[in-house]
Design a protein around this motif. Structure first.
Motif, PDB file in Angstrom:
ATOM      1  N   ALA A  92     -36.998  -8.727  10.838  1.00  0.00           N
ATOM      2  CA  ALA A  92     -36.878 -10.184  10.999  1.00  0.00           C
ATOM      3  C   ALA A  92     -36.546 -10.886   9.687  1.00  0.00           C
ATOM      4  O   ALA A  92     -36.668 -12.107   9.596  1.00  0.00           O
ATOM      5  CB  ALA A  92     -38.159 -10.754  11.593  1.00  0.00           C
ATOM      6  N   SER A 134     -31.834  -7.775   8.912  1.00  0.00           N
ATOM      7  CA  SER A 134     -31.002  -8.300  10.006  1.00  0.00           C
ATOM      8  C   SER A 134     -30.089  -9.450   9.588  1.00  0.00           C
ATOM      9  O   SER A 134     -29.292  -9.913  10.397  1.00  0.00           O
ATOM     10  CB  SER A 134     -31.875  -8.775  11.161  1.00  0.00           C
ATOM     11  N   ILE A 189     -45.309  -5.325  23.426  1.00  0.00           N
ATOM     12  CA  ILE A 189     -44.558  -5.964  24.515  1.00  0.00           C
ATOM     13  C   ILE A 189     -45.080  -5.491  25.865  1.00  0.00           C
ATOM     14  O   ILE A 189     -45.281  -6.293  26.783  1.00  0.00           O
ATOM     15  CB  ILE A 189     -43.047  -5.667  24.372  1.00  0.00           C
ATOM     16  N   PHE A 212     -28.966   0.360  22.362  1.00  0.00           N
ATOM     17  CA  PHE A 212     -29.344  -0.885  23.046  1.00  0.00           C
ATOM     18  C   PHE A 212     -28.911  -2.089  22.196  1.00  0.00           C
ATOM     19  O   PHE A 212     -28.355  -3.066  22.690  1.00  0.00           O
ATOM     20  CB  PHE A 212     -30.870  -0.849  23.245  1.00  0.00           C
ATOM     21  N   MET A 232     -26.011  -6.819  18.547  1.00  0.00           N
ATOM     22  CA  MET A 232     -26.858  -7.074  17.388  1.00  0.00           C
ATOM     23  C   MET A 232     -26.460  -6.263  16.147  1.00  0.00           C
ATOM     24  O   MET A 232     -26.917  -6.561  15.054  1.00  0.00           O
ATOM     25  CB  MET A 232     -28.321  -6.774  17.728  1.00  0.00           C
ATOM     26  N   ARG A 242     -32.593 -20.453  17.369  1.00  0.00           N
ATOM     27  CA  ARG A 242     -31.167 -20.792  17.185  1.00  0.00           C
ATOM     28  C   ARG A 242     -30.928 -22.285  17.403  1.00  0.00           C
ATOM     29  O   ARG A 242     -30.025 -22.863  16.799  1.00  0.00           O
ATOM     30  CB  ARG A 242     -30.304 -19.931  18.110  1.00  0.00           C
ATOM     31  N   ALA A 286     -43.618 -15.591  17.259  1.00  0.00           N
ATOM     32  CA  ALA A 286     -42.457 -15.532  18.146  1.00  0.00           C
ATOM     33  C   ALA A 286     -42.841 -14.771  19.409  1.00  0.00           C
ATOM     34  O   ALA A 286     -43.700 -13.893  19.377  1.00  0.00           O
ATOM     35  CB  ALA A 286     -41.293 -14.839  17.444  1.00  0.00           C
ATOM     36  N   PRO A 333     -43.137 -12.138  22.129  1.00  0.00           N
ATOM     37  CA  PRO A 333     -42.794 -10.716  22.220  1.00  0.00           C
ATOM     38  C   PRO A 333     -42.507 -10.304  23.654  1.00  0.00           C
ATOM     39  O   PRO A 333     -43.420 -10.106  24.437  1.00  0.00           O
ATOM     40  CB  PRO A 333     -44.070 -10.033  21.703  1.00  0.00           C
ATOM     41  N   ASN A 334     -41.276 -10.188  24.016  1.00  0.00           N
ATOM     42  CA  ASN A 334     -40.969  -9.675  25.357  1.00  0.00           C
ATOM     43  C   ASN A 334     -39.551  -9.109  25.419  1.00  0.00           C
ATOM     44  O   ASN A 334     -38.814  -9.147  24.429  1.00  0.00           O
ATOM     45  CB  ASN A 334     -41.170 -10.761  26.420  1.00  0.00           C
ATOM     46  N   LEU A 335     -39.211  -8.600  26.568  1.00  0.00           N
ATOM     47  CA  LEU A 335     -37.937  -7.912  26.748  1.00  0.00           C
ATOM     48  C   LEU A 335     -36.745  -8.833  26.499  1.00  0.00           C
ATOM     49  O   LEU A 335     -35.804  -8.488  25.778  1.00  0.00           O
ATOM     50  CB  LEU A 335     -37.891  -7.352  28.180  1.00  0.00           C
ATOM     51  N   GLU A 388     -36.127  -9.542  22.836  1.00  0.00           N
ATOM     52  CA  GLU A 388     -35.543  -8.411  22.103  1.00  0.00           C
ATOM     53  C   GLU A 388     -34.061  -8.266  22.453  1.00  0.00           C
ATOM     54  O   GLU A 388     -33.236  -8.029  21.587  1.00  0.00           O
ATOM     55  CB  GLU A 388     -36.302  -7.124  22.410  1.00  0.00           C
ATOM     56  N   GLU A 389     -33.739  -8.449  23.747  1.00  0.00           N
ATOM     57  CA  GLU A 389     -32.337  -8.336  24.168  1.00  0.00           C
ATOM     58  C   GLU A 389     -31.459  -9.356  23.453  1.00  0.00           C
ATOM     59  O   GLU A 389     -30.311  -9.094  23.132  1.00  0.00           O
ATOM     60  CB  GLU A 389     -32.217  -8.579  25.687  1.00  0.00           C
ATOM     61  N   ARG A 390     -32.020 -10.538  23.218  1.00  0.00           N
ATOM     62  CA  ARG A 390     -31.222 -11.599  22.617  1.00  0.00           C
ATOM     63  C   ARG A 390     -31.408 -11.684  21.104  1.00  0.00           C
ATOM     64  O   ARG A 390     -30.936 -12.634  20.481  1.00  0.00           O
ATOM     65  CB  ARG A 390     -31.553 -12.935  23.285  1.00  0.00           C
ATOM     66  N   GLY A 391     -32.100 -10.701  20.515  1.00  0.00           N
ATOM     67  CA  GLY A 391     -32.128 -10.598  19.056  1.00  0.00           C
ATOM     68  C   GLY A 391     -33.141 -11.503  18.377  1.00  0.00           C
ATOM     69  O   GLY A 391     -32.801 -12.298  17.515  1.00  0.00           O
ATOM     70  N   GLN A 392     -34.407 -11.347  18.746  1.00  0.00           N
ATOM     71  CA  GLN A 392     -35.479 -12.145  18.132  1.00  0.00           C
ATOM     72  C   GLN A 392     -35.493 -11.978  16.609  1.00  0.00           C
ATOM     73  O   GLN A 392     -35.583 -12.951  15.860  1.00  0.00           O
ATOM     74  CB  GLN A 392     -36.825 -11.699  18.730  1.00  0.00           C
ATOM     75  N   ALA A 393     -35.386 -10.725  16.163  1.00  0.00           N
ATOM     76  CA  ALA A 393     -35.443 -10.461  14.720  1.00  0.00           C
ATOM     77  C   ALA A 393     -34.263 -11.120  14.002  1.00  0.00           C
ATOM     78  O   ALA A 393     -34.421 -11.748  12.949  1.00  0.00           O
ATOM     79  CB  ALA A 393     -35.454  -8.957  14.455  1.00  0.00           C
ATOM     80  N   GLU A 394     -33.085 -10.997  14.573  1.00  0.00           N
ATOM     81  CA  GLU A 394     -31.887 -11.565  13.952  1.00  0.00           C
ATOM     82  C   GLU A 394     -31.979 -13.080  13.895  1.00  0.00           C
ATOM     83  O   GLU A 394     -31.583 -13.703  12.911  1.00  0.00           O
ATOM     84  CB  GLU A 394     -30.640 -11.116  14.731  1.00  0.00           C
ATOM     85  N   ILE A 420     -34.640 -14.990  13.665  1.00  0.00           N
ATOM     86  CA  ILE A 420     -35.556 -15.396  12.584  1.00  0.00           C
ATOM     87  C   ILE A 420     -34.902 -15.147  11.226  1.00  0.00           C
ATOM     88  O   ILE A 420     -34.900 -16.012  10.348  1.00  0.00           O
ATOM     89  CB  ILE A 420     -36.900 -14.635  12.708  1.00  0.00           C
ATOM     90  N   ALA A 421     -34.323 -13.949  11.074  1.00  0.00           N
ATOM     91  CA  ALA A 421     -33.718 -13.563   9.790  1.00  0.00           C
ATOM     92  C   ALA A 421     -32.632 -14.551   9.368  1.00  0.00           C
ATOM     93  O   ALA A 421     -32.525 -14.928   8.192  1.00  0.00           O
ATOM     94  CB  ALA A 421     -33.136 -12.155   9.893  1.00  0.00           C
TER      95      ALA A 421
END
Ligand SMILES: [Zn+2]
Lengths: 287, 278
Positions: free
Chosen positions: A211, A215, A236, A253, A259, B89, B114, B116-118, B121-127, B129-130
């Motif tokens: 994070a 990234s 999760i 994935f 990503m 975003r 933030a 935490p769920n599927l 992650e699919e939409r890039g939670q880490a990215e 924030i970064a």
């Protein structure tokens, strides 16, 4: 700081030491497919299973040995040591004792930083040491990444980071969270001088490292099968109270969801990096 | 007259109190002509993150804040103040919007982290924030962030890089929520009270570490007992800090912001005596 940089690094686990850690067993059983491979063949294949392609974790020294030109590696900031700013005490995880134990085993910190070359092209390199407290980012890792970004900016070269981490180092509390900010302000400056940050995500990379700097890179690569994400699978699954599919949070994935730029097998990584270093070398611009 | 000392875990309860003023309460109390701006223009609109523009102290400002609810219905609407990537975003969009029009940015931090769920992650939670961290590092407008309740992990920091970081007296700010910290450290979320103490998460701790610039006092017993008073305190503090940083050029401000974050951390430059002697 300049004077400091000239000092001889004292704590680096050299590639030679890493080589001496060859397992005694003649055969290696792959954790991916369960097949047996002759250990020497497996090591020659950079710890990638020739049968199923499973990429085994490597120590920082092994990564450096694999990727950079022979004799080009120069470690920087190798004598940065973790402090214990919170005086973190716990019945099970006394921070200071944990660090001392790992250092007795020859591991210095969760990141190794230096300058290197690939095909004679110089760049700054930071590699995670997952064996040291799960590659967690505390003040030392944050400082090493920030200094590497500044060194790259000063010397006009790219920064490459190889990232495996469980996240922030809990024992340094808010100071570890703030390393996400520290690495980001240093990387923003690298961007200002037009030098790229290339991030390579290896298994596993989660939490505060994913994070932050790992990234926000200009180019992001990941190893096949590497688990990469923000929250861990266990967290999760507990939150949503259901099982996640096996491919969730893998490099593949992430590629599918836009990503990362590519999934790069270990054997191809040096060649891919050489290409990027050539492509992003600063060119004189016509007015 | 000595009030009993609050434990860190007591402070966490005050910071999470349902009746504590939340971001929208501060917006109503502090601004005129506030307009909420919605959506990240990429995927959706996330009600866990409030964004908009309004008048504060005689000028137009942009505002970002995590929104927690005061009851179950509100919490479900705002996802307990835990954003998905589209929330971060949307915040990014408003940061760049503010820079385009030269509006100072006020951020209100109030999240356990933030989401935490599927889907995240699919939409890039880490990215998500970064990217905010990288952009805030040299966003060319004044930024003042205030931790009004709970500041938890990267989800808090994603709107938290600022020229001035303020914190309410009974707010907490930590690398992970006490429950998550206990789970990571000891594989036992039930030890959250012990984690709250070990992690040093109170305003007093953060002032000691040099992370925050001011502790804003709360009414005795906590902000929920007198929201009007605490919002007035926040108004005074925000005005003072905005005035102080307005005296600097943007380039000087960015230089100071760089050093503010670049210096954070404690390391030894050679083998520490600490580890020799134990
Ligand atoms: Zn295999």
């Amino acid at each position: 700081m300049k004077e400091f940089l000239r000092r001889t690094p004292r704590y680096f686990t050299s590639p030679k030491q890493a080589e001496q850690q060859i397992p005694d067993d003649l055969w290696k059983k792959c954790p991916g497919c369960g097949e047996l491979t002759y250990t020497k063949q497996w090591l020659d294949n950079a710890k990638v299973c020739p049968k199923c392609g499973h990429h085994e974790r490597m120590a920082a020294a092994e990564w450096i040995e694999l990727l950079v030109d022979k004799g080009s590696w120069q470690e920087h900031d190798g004598d940065l040591q973790p402090a214990d700013p919170l005086h973190f005490v716990s019945p099970r995880n006394n921070y200071a004792e944990k660090v001392a134990t790992l250092q007795e085993q020859g591991l210095n910190e969760s990141s190794v930083s230096g300058n290197a070359q690939i095909e004679e092209q110089p760049f700054a390199l930071c590699v995670s040491e997952f064996g040291f407290m799960g590659g967690s980012m505390g003040s030392v890792m944050g400082e090493k990444i920030a200094r590497a970004a500044e060194r790259a900016a000063d010397e006009g070269m790219a920064l490459v980071t190889i990232n495996a981490s469980g996240g922030a180092r809990m024992q340094e509390g808010i100071l570890s969270l703030m390393q996400m900010a520290k690495t980001s302000v240093a990387l923003a400056r690298l961007g200002d001088v037009g030098q790229p940050h290339i991030s390579i995500l290896i298994d596993p990379c989660l939490g505060g490292v994913t994070a932050s700097y790992a990234s926000s890179a200009d180019i992001i690569l990941a190893e096949p099968g590497a688990v990469v994400g923000f929250a861990g699978r266990r967290v999760i699954e507990q939150t949503i109270r259901q099982k996640l599919p096996p491919e969730f949070q893998t490099a593949e994935f992430l590629l599918e969801h836009g990503m990362i730029d590519m999934v790069t097998p270990r054997a191809e990584l040096r060649g891919v990096l050489a290409k990027f270093l050539r492509l992003y070398r600063r060119q004189s611009v016509r007015a | 007259m000595t009030a009993p000392e609050l434990t860190p875990w007591d402070t966490v309860q005050i910071a999470r109190h349902a009746q504590r003023p939340h971001t929208l309460d501060y917006i109503r109390g502090l601004t005129e002509d506030f307009v909420e701006l919605r959506g990240d223009r990429r995927f959706g609109d996330d009600a866990a993150m409030i964004a908009g523009v309004g008048r504060f102290a005689g000028q137009t400002v942009a505002i970002l804040g995590h929104q927690k609810g005061s009851n179950t219905k509100e919490n479900l609407k705002h996802n307990f103040g835990s954003p998905h990537p589209e929330g971060f975003r949307k915040a990014l969009r408003i940061m760049q919007h503010a820079a385009k029009f030269g509006f100072p940015l006020l951020c209100f931090i109030d999240t356990s982290g933030a989401s935490p769920n599927l889907a995240s992650e699919e939409r890039g939670q880490a990215e998500a924030i970064a990217e905010n961290l990288l952009v805030m590092a040299d966003l060319p407008i004044p930024i003042v962030a205030t931790v009004i309740g709970e500041g938890g992990s990267g989800g808090a920091l994603a709107i938290g890089i600022a020229d001035r970081l303020l914190m309410l007296e009974h707010a907490v700010y930590s690398v992970a929520s006490p429950e998550a910290s206990a789970a990571i450290l000891w594989r036992d979320g039930a030890q959250a009270p012990e984690a709250a103490a070990a992690m040093r998460i109170t305003a007093r701790d953060l002032a000691e570490f040099g992370i925050i610039d001011e502790v804003i006092p709360e009414p005795e017993g906590g902000a929920h007992l007198d929201p009007v008073a605490v919002i007035a305190q926040v108004r005074t503090a925000l005005q003072q800090h905005l005035d102080a940083i307005a005296a600097h050029s943007i380039s000087a401000l960015l230089e100071q912001r760089y050093h503010k974050y670049r210096r954070i951390g404690v390391v030894h430059e050679r083998q520490a005596a600490l580890f020799d002697s134990r």
